[in-house]
Structure formats: structure tokens, C-alpha cells
Write a protein that holds these residues in place. Structure first.
Motif, PDB file in Angstrom:
ATOM      1  N   ILE A  88       0.831  -1.204   0.000  1.00 43.56           N
ATOM      2  CA  ILE A  88       0.000   0.000   0.000  1.00 43.56           C
ATOM      3  C   ILE A  88       0.866   1.254   0.000  1.00 43.56           C
ATOM      4  CG2 ILE A  88      -0.277   0.253   2.498  1.00 43.56           C
ATOM      5  CD1 ILE A  88      -2.920   0.798  -0.300  1.00 43.56           C
ATOM      6  N   SER A  91       1.896   1.806  -3.448  1.00 43.61           N
ATOM      7  CA  SER A  91       0.767   2.379  -4.179  1.00 43.61           C
ATOM      8  C   SER A  91       0.622   3.866  -3.885  1.00 43.61           C
ATOM      9  CB  SER A  91      -0.519   1.630  -3.801  1.00 43.61           C
ATOM     10  OG  SER A  91      -1.628   2.150  -4.490  1.00 43.61           O
ATOM     11  N   ALA A 100      -5.974   4.875  -3.727  1.00 43.97           N
ATOM     12  CA  ALA A 100      -5.297   3.626  -3.365  1.00 43.97           C
ATOM     13  C   ALA A 100      -6.096   2.858  -2.322  1.00 43.97           C
ATOM     14  CB  ALA A 100      -3.890   3.925  -2.861  1.00 43.97           C
ATOM     15  N   VAL A 101      -6.588   3.556  -1.307  1.00 40.83           N
ATOM     16  CA  VAL A 101      -7.347   2.888  -0.258  1.00 40.83           C
ATOM     17  C   VAL A 101      -8.697   2.418  -0.785  1.00 40.83           C
ATOM     18  CG1 VAL A 101      -8.387   3.162   2.026  1.00 40.83           C
ATOM     19  CG2 VAL A 101      -6.163   4.172   1.546  1.00 40.83           C
ATOM     20  N   GLU A 104      -7.906  -0.778  -2.316  1.00 39.56           N
ATOM     21  CA  GLU A 104      -7.521  -1.738  -1.281  1.00 39.56           C
ATOM     22  C   GLU A 104      -8.724  -2.279  -0.534  1.00 39.56           C
ATOM     23  OE1 GLU A 104      -4.378  -1.920   2.474  1.00 39.56           O
ATOM     24  OE2 GLU A 104      -5.533  -0.107   2.083  1.00 39.56           O
ATOM     25  N   ALA A 153      -2.018  -1.537  -5.149  1.00 39.17           N
ATOM     26  CA  ALA A 153      -3.198  -1.398  -4.296  1.00 39.17           C
ATOM     27  C   ALA A 153      -4.051  -2.662  -4.333  1.00 39.17           C
ATOM     28  CB  ALA A 153      -4.025  -0.197  -4.736  1.00 39.17           C
TER      29      ALA A 153
END
Length: 282
Positions: A88, A91, A100-101, A104, A153
Motif C-alpha cells: 500500500i 501504491s 489507493a485505499v 484496497e 493497491a
């Protein structure tokens, strides 16, 4: 246990998870400032390595020896933590934190879908997916995303799903001891990677202080709180609470990094938060 006590325990578990998410996202935003100085690997080494030292000193897990089965679960749990952190952060270095989150979070969403048994939970998952769809820049802007950052990610999403599964297995142990052993396992391969890439720069006093703050905010505190919540919340509820992470990361990115969102993205975030609230209702 009475209904009031059950409700109180669930509320405390939810608050612990919310605090964990706030802490981990602010820590991620702070960590992004260090990427140009010591690299993604160096920051990850700080986060995992310092957290491992703190957790071992505080909880002294060696006082309770692990069984073979517990040791295997903790080893996998820790390895997943280390790899998830590295992926992460890689990413974050290539695409915006909130995006990115958002990618994820597909990991906990998948866990929620696979463990769901009620139509309302499935509806909440669909609502969250709709929110993620509009949160991602796929309306004529997808070409601006670094494909490697997206892949990182996505890899972190797989790790997050495994983290929930194996975290639930080790949560039966004392929460702090579980996390301490897990962070030690993660540091065994993450710290050498960080030292290889960053070298002597990791010993810079200023960087070390920032690394300490990152370790506390991004790993030591949130993982301990998550372990506490896992002992009360089901994997499905934990996963859906975690699905609100894009909202918190977007706020952290806006406050700490100056990353502003469009109206569409804010509406998407509201959809994800609503999905998380819906699945927690009884």
C-alpha cells in the motif's frame, strides 16, 4: 452475557475500530512526506520495525508460549501485515492516497460478501461497491492512474482480506500478544528490505522521530485496537466497518496533504459510509 452488555461490547468494539481507522490514515498521510527522503521501503521498515519493538516491550508475549498451530497462524498473520504495508505504501507513492485505499478496500468487501447470510448485508455491500465505483477516477480519467500503483493497491487488497481471516484466528489469544508476535514476524523480512534500500539514512535522528510517530499511528495503536474489536465483531461486520476507510483516508489526504475531492467523490464516500452503518444495525 446480558443484551445490554453485548450491545455495550459491540459499541466499544466499533469505537475501537473507528479510532484505529482514523489513526492509521493520518499516519499514512504523514508517511507519504517521508517517501522522497528514505523511500517507500525505508518508511515501511520504520512502521513495522519500530512497532514490533514497542509491542514486544509493552506486551512481552514470550511469557505465553505459542502452540504449533498458533505459531503458524501468527506467522501468516505477521507476513500478511508486512506485505500489506509495503504494497500500500508503494501504491501511495504512485497514485493518490484516497484512490489507493478505495482499491484496497475491495479486500474486506470480498470477505463481507463471502461471509454474508442476510439480504441486508448484501445490499450494504452493493451500496459500498457503487460508492467505490464513483470514487475511482474511471470516468475519462483512468488513463491518468499509474497502472503499477493500481496493481500494488490490488495486491494490498488481497493482503487485507487475508489479514481479516487470520487476524480473526489469532484474536482468541491475548490481543496485544497476538499483535506483538505478528509485528515481530512482519519485521523479520520488512526491516532488512528497508535497510537495503535506505541504508544509513534510516539512522537520521529527525527521520527516526517521524518514523516513531508513524509506527505508533499506523501500526502499534491501530492493530491493537483492531485485535480488540475482532474479539467481539464478526468478520463480516469488521469488513464492512473497514470499508469506510476510503472516507477517512480522503479526509486525511485533504487535511495533511491538501488533496481535495470533487462533489462526486464526496457523494461516493457518503455511500460507503452509509453501507458501513447499514451493516452494523441490528
Amino acid at each position: 452475557m446480558t443484551d445490554d452488555k453485548k450491545h455495550g461490547s459491540a459499541l466499544l468494539a466499533g469505537l475501537a475500530l473507528l479510532t484505529s481507522q482514523l489513526s492509521i490514515n493520518v499516519g499514512a498521510a504523514v508517511a507519504k512526506h517521508l517517501f522522497p527522503l528514505i523511500g517507500v521501503e525505508g518508511v515501511t521498515a520504520y512502521r513495522v520495525g519500530i512497532s514490533a519493538v514497542l509491542m514486544m516491550l509493552v506486551f512481552r508475549p514470550w511469557r505465553t508460549p505459542l502452540t504449533w498451530k498458533q505459531g503458524c497462524n501468527v506467522a501468516i498473520y505477521g507476513s500478511v501485515i508486512g506485505l500489506m504495508n509495503l504494497l500500500i505504501y508503494r501504491s501511495f507513492s504512485r497514485i493518490p492516497l484516497g484512490i489507493a485505499v478505495a482499491i484496497e478496500v475491495a479486500g474486506p468487501l470480498t470477505v463481507a460478501v463471502l461471509s454474508s447470510r442476510r439480504p441486508r448485508d448484501f445490499a450494504a455491500v452493493c451500496l459500498a461497491v457503487v460508492g467505490l465505483y464513483f470514487l475511482l477516477p474511471i470516468h475519462g480519467e483512468v488513463g491518468q492512474l499509474d497502472p503499477v500503483g493500481v496493481l500494488y493497491a490490488a495486491g494490498a487488497a488481497v493482503c487485507w482480506a487475508l489479514y481479516i481471516v487470520y487476524g480473526k484466528r489469532v484474536s482468541a489469544m491475548h490481543g496485544g500478544q497476538s499483535v506483538a508476535w505478528g509485528m515481530l514476524a512482519a519485521s523479520m523480512f520488512i526491516v532488512p528490505i528497508g535497510a537495503w534500500y535506505a541504508g544509513a539514512a534510516l539512522l537520521t535522528p529527525t527521520y527516526l522521530l517521524i518514523g516513531l510517530a508513524i509506527a505508533v499511528m499506523s501500526s502499534a495503536l491501530p492493530y491493537t485496537l483492531e485485535m480488540v474489536s475482532m474479539r467481539t465483531l464478526s468478520s463480516r461486520t469488521f469488513s464492512m466497518f473497514s470499508s469506510g476507510a476510503p472516507a477517512l483516508s480522503a479526509l486525511a489526504g485533504m487535511v495533511v496533504l491538501g488533496e481535495h475531492l470533487t462533489l462526486t467523490q464526496w457523494l461516493a464516500i457518503a455511500s460507503i459510509v452509509l453501507a458501513s452503518a447499514l451493516t452494523s444495525l441490528r
